[in-house]
Design a protein around this motif. Structure first.
Motif, PDB file in Angstrom:
ATOM      1  N   MET A 136       0.856  -1.206   0.000  1.00 32.88           N
ATOM      2  CA  MET A 136       0.000   0.000   0.000  1.00 32.88           C
ATOM      3  C   MET A 136       0.888   1.251   0.000  1.00 32.88           C
ATOM      4  N   ALA A 137       0.682   2.117  -0.953  1.00 36.28           N
ATOM      5  CA  ALA A 137       1.519   3.311  -1.070  1.00 36.28           C
ATOM      6  C   ALA A 137       1.143   4.333  -0.002  1.00 36.28           C
ATOM      7  N   THR A 138       2.064   4.544   0.938  1.00 34.59           N
ATOM      8  CA  THR A 138       1.806   5.533   1.980  1.00 34.59           C
ATOM      9  C   THR A 138       2.721   6.729   1.842  1.00 34.59           C
ATOM     10  N   GLU A 139       3.535   6.701   0.785  1.00 35.64           N
ATOM     11  CA  GLU A 139       4.487   7.777   0.564  1.00 35.64           C
ATOM     12  C   GLU A 139       3.787   9.137   0.540  1.00 35.64           C
ATOM     13  N   GLN A 140       2.682   9.206  -0.190  1.00 34.67           N
ATOM     14  CA  GLN A 140       1.973  10.478  -0.305  1.00 34.67           C
ATOM     15  C   GLN A 140       1.357  10.886   1.032  1.00 34.67           C
ATOM     16  N   ALA A 141       0.851   9.900   1.768  1.00 36.40           N
ATOM     17  CA  ALA A 141       0.270  10.197   3.087  1.00 36.40           C
ATOM     18  C   ALA A 141       1.334  10.773   4.011  1.00 36.40           C
ATOM     19  N   ASP A 142       2.536  10.196   3.961  1.00 33.60           N
ATOM     20  CA  ASP A 142       3.637  10.690   4.791  1.00 33.60           C
ATOM     21  C   ASP A 142       3.980  12.134   4.446  1.00 33.60           C
ATOM     22  N   LEU A 143       4.042  12.405   3.127  1.00 33.14           N
ATOM     23  CA  LEU A 143       4.370  13.758   2.687  1.00 33.14           C
ATOM     24  C   LEU A 143       3.343  14.769   3.210  1.00 33.14           C
ATOM     25  N   LEU A 144       2.076  14.371   3.187  1.00 30.32           N
ATOM     26  CA  LEU A 144       1.026  15.260   3.693  1.00 30.32           C
ATOM     27  C   LEU A 144       1.202  15.481   5.192  1.00 30.32           C
ATOM     28  N   ARG A 145       1.386  14.373   5.928  1.00 35.91           N
ATOM     29  CA  ARG A 145       1.519  14.478   7.385  1.00 35.91           C
ATOM     30  C   ARG A 145       2.706  15.337   7.775  1.00 35.91           C
ATOM     31  N   ARG A 146       3.813  15.156   7.038  1.00 35.39           N
ATOM     32  CA  ARG A 146       5.021  15.899   7.385  1.00 35.39           C
ATOM     33  C   ARG A 146       4.791  17.404   7.271  1.00 35.39           C
TER      34      ARG A 146
ATOM     35  N   ALA B  69      -6.093  10.475  -2.648  1.00 35.34           N
ATOM     36  CA  ALA B  69      -6.399   9.914  -3.968  1.00 35.34           C
ATOM     37  C   ALA B  69      -5.971  10.879  -5.075  1.00 35.34           C
ATOM     38  N   VAL B  70      -6.175  12.170  -4.852  1.00 39.52           N
ATOM     39  CA  VAL B  70      -5.771  13.175  -5.840  1.00 39.52           C
ATOM     40  C   VAL B  70      -4.246  13.179  -5.980  1.00 39.52           C
ATOM     41  N   PHE B  71      -3.565  13.182  -4.856  1.00 38.42           N
ATOM     42  CA  PHE B  71      -2.100  13.194  -4.849  1.00 38.42           C
ATOM     43  C   PHE B  71      -1.568  11.951  -5.572  1.00 38.42           C
ATOM     44  N   ARG B  72      -2.166  10.801  -5.268  1.00 34.56           N
ATOM     45  CA  ARG B  72      -1.674   9.564  -5.878  1.00 34.56           C
ATOM     46  C   ARG B  72      -1.957   9.528  -7.373  1.00 34.56           C
ATOM     47  N   ALA B  73      -3.066  10.110  -7.781  1.00 40.26           N
ATOM     48  CA  ALA B  73      -3.383  10.154  -9.212  1.00 40.26           C
ATOM     49  C   ALA B  73      -2.326  10.962  -9.962  1.00 40.26           C
ATOM     50  N   VAL B  74      -1.910  12.096  -9.377  1.00 35.42           N
ATOM     51  CA  VAL B  74      -0.886  12.933 -10.008  1.00 35.42           C
ATOM     52  C   VAL B  74       0.458  12.204 -10.017  1.00 35.42           C
ATOM     53  N   ALA B  75       0.767  11.542  -8.905  1.00 40.96           N
ATOM     54  CA  ALA B  75       2.045  10.815  -8.813  1.00 40.96           C
ATOM     55  C   ALA B  75       2.102   9.681  -9.834  1.00 40.96           C
TER      56      ALA B  75
ATOM     57  N   SER C  90      -3.729  25.046 -23.571  1.00 38.33           N
ATOM     58  CA  SER C  90      -3.973  23.701 -23.037  1.00 38.33           C
ATOM     59  C   SER C  90      -4.471  23.824 -21.608  1.00 38.33           C
ATOM     60  N   PRO C  91      -5.271  22.854 -21.151  1.00 36.13           N
ATOM     61  CA  PRO C  91      -5.649  22.907 -19.734  1.00 36.13           C
ATOM     62  C   PRO C  91      -4.417  22.700 -18.859  1.00 36.13           C
ATOM     63  N   ALA C  92      -4.499  23.151 -17.607  1.00 37.14           N
ATOM     64  CA  ALA C  92      -3.380  22.997 -16.678  1.00 37.14           C
ATOM     65  C   ALA C  92      -3.066  21.521 -16.476  1.00 37.14           C
ATOM     66  N   ARG C  93      -1.794  21.220 -16.315  1.00 35.35           N
ATOM     67  CA  ARG C  93      -1.370  19.848 -16.043  1.00 35.35           C
ATOM     68  C   ARG C  93      -0.652  19.844 -14.701  1.00 35.35           C
ATOM     69  N   TYR C  94      -0.665  18.676 -14.068  1.00 37.45           N
ATOM     70  CA  TYR C  94      -0.055  18.560 -12.751  1.00 37.45           C
ATOM     71  C   TYR C  94       0.937  17.410 -12.724  1.00 37.45           C
ATOM     72  N   GLU C  95       2.018  17.591 -11.963  1.00 33.82           N
ATOM     73  CA  GLU C  95       3.021  16.544 -11.828  1.00 33.82           C
ATOM     74  C   GLU C  95       3.611  16.618 -10.436  1.00 33.82           C
ATOM     75  N   ASP C  96       4.130  15.466  -9.966  1.00 31.95           N
ATOM     76  CA  ASP C  96       4.725  15.470  -8.624  1.00 31.95           C
ATOM     77  C   ASP C  96       6.249  15.529  -8.682  1.00 31.95           C
ATOM     78  N   ARG C  97       6.793  15.730  -9.873  1.00 30.16           N
ATOM     79  CA  ARG C  97       8.241  15.912  -9.980  1.00 30.16           C
ATOM     80  C   ARG C  97       8.526  17.396  -9.732  1.00 30.16           C
ATOM     81  N   VAL C  98       8.875  17.717  -8.504  1.00 29.70           N
ATOM     82  CA  VAL C  98       9.041  19.116  -8.126  1.00 29.70           C
ATOM     83  C   VAL C  98      10.476  19.374  -7.691  1.00 29.70           C
ATOM     84  N   GLY C  99      10.862  20.632  -7.725  1.00 30.42           N
ATOM     85  CA  GLY C  99      12.121  21.034  -7.120  1.00 30.42           C
ATOM     86  C   GLY C  99      13.356  20.780  -7.954  1.00 30.42           C
TER      87      GLY C  99
END
Ligand SMILES: [Zn+2]
Ligand SMILES: [Zn+2]
Length: 163
Positions: A1-11, A22-28, A75-84
């Protein structure tokens, strides 16, 4: 179970809700996805969600720097989790396909402006526009089947050139 995104939120002290996760995981899971695309995936995962809730969650994640929003012209806005990492994008003018491209040279040289006017710069948004290989091949195939007329003209030379 992917909890990576949950951890990022909690941190970051963000309350972890099923929708946000679910939104975060969809983008990831699908870089450069649109809000509509996110809504579709999230609905398949946790059931009904309004597009407004999707936008709210996306806005929150962008605000926290967990995802990045890119808005290519036309184009409509696009989202990605590759940041920084200050990467850029290649966008096809014909079909709109968008791919990542590394920063031109070195770590993040585009961030070093000739004159930063006293701003603290943290992002350089560069979009390379053109035609993708598929669209290029298609255009070339079309050109080949319709050869241009025979009249040749030397380009770029003045009519009165001395020869
Ligand atoms: Zn294309
Ligand atoms: Zn990207």
């Amino acid at each position: 179970m992917a909890t990576e995104q949950a951890d990022l939120l909690r941190r970051r002290g963000i309350q972890v809700t099923a929708q946000r996760l679910a939104v975060f995981r969809a983008v990831a899971g699908q870089p450069h996805i649109t809000a509509d695309g996110v809504a579709e995936i999230v609905r398949g995962e946790i059931g009904a969600i309004s597009l407004q809730s999707v936008y709210d969650a996306l806005g929150l994640l962008v605000g926290e720097g967990l995802i990045r929003r890119i808005q290519p012209a036309g184009s409509p806005a696009r989202y990605e989790d590759r940041v920084g990492d200050n990467h850029h994008h290649l966008i096809c003018r014909i079909c709109g396909r968008l791919v990542d491209i590394e920063c031109a040279v070195g770590a993040a040289p585009c961030l070093t402006a000739v004159d930063d006017m006293g701003y603290e710069i943290d992002e350089a948004e560069v979009a390379y526009w053109g035609r993708c290989p598929d669209c290029l091949a298609q255009a070339q195939a079309t050109t080949d089947s319709a050869p241009p007329a025979g009249r040749r003209r030397r380009p770029g030379r003045p009519a009165s050139s001395t020869e």
